[in-house]
Design a protein around this motif. Structure first.
Motif, PDB file in Angstrom:
ATOM      1  N   CYS A 295       0.727  -0.834   0.132  1.00 58.68           N
ATOM      2  CA  CYS A 295       0.110   0.204  -0.186  1.00 58.68           C
ATOM      3  C   CYS A 295       0.997   1.227   0.017  1.00 58.68           C
TER       4      CYS A 295
ATOM      5  N   ILE B 131      -3.787  -5.244  -3.822  1.00 56.98           N
ATOM      6  CA  ILE B 131      -4.686  -6.346  -3.562  1.00 56.98           C
ATOM      7  C   ILE B 131      -5.041  -7.778  -3.684  1.00 56.98           C
TER       8      ILE B 131
ATOM      9  N   ALA C 248      -8.282   2.793  -3.769  1.00 56.68           N
ATOM     10  CA  ALA C 248      -8.355   3.372  -4.818  1.00 56.68           C
ATOM     11  C   ALA C 248      -8.694   4.458  -4.471  1.00 56.68           C
TER      12      ALA C 248
ATOM     13  N   ASN D 172      -7.542  -4.177   0.720  1.00 56.08           N
ATOM     14  CA  ASN D 172      -7.509  -2.689   0.330  1.00 56.08           C
ATOM     15  C   ASN D 172      -6.794  -2.282  -1.300  1.00 56.08           C
ATOM     16  N   SER D 173      -8.656  -3.442  -1.587  1.00 56.05           N
ATOM     17  CA  SER D 173      -9.368  -2.067  -2.743  1.00 56.05           C
ATOM     18  C   SER D 173      -9.980  -1.427  -2.492  1.00 56.05           C
TER      19      SER D 173
ATOM     20  N   PRO E 110      -7.318  -8.602  -0.254  1.00 57.20           N
ATOM     21  CA  PRO E 110      -7.936  -7.807  -0.947  1.00 57.20           C
ATOM     22  C   PRO E 110      -9.176  -6.514  -0.651  1.00 57.20           C
TER      23      PRO E 110
END
Length: 70
Positions: free
Chosen positions: A6, A34, A44, A40-41, A38
């Motif tokens: 990240c 991701i 965006a 961590n989407s 997952p």
């Protein structure tokens, strides 16, 4: 490991304001983030703000994320 991906994605996205090619690295790091976790989407939105308005950076970001999406 997820935090590293990240932070790398955000750092590369900020660097893409100076040169669009860093968008490739940002997209790849975002895809890695991701794949590791997952949720961590949610990154965006901050990435969109960090990338800025350069269309070349956005295209590079998308192309950098393609291998992870496949």
């Amino acid at each position: 490991m997820a935090l590293t991906w990240c932070v790398a994605a955000l750092l590369f996205a900020l660097k893409s304001r100076a040169h669009w090619a860093w968008g490739l690295a940002a997209g790849a790091a975002f895809a890695g983030a991701i794949l590791v976790r997952p949720t961590n989407s949610l990154l965006a939105v901050p990435l969109a703000l960090a990338l800025g308005l350069s269309p070349r950076a956005w295209i590079a970001f998308g192309l950098g994320g393609v291998p992870g999406a496949a």
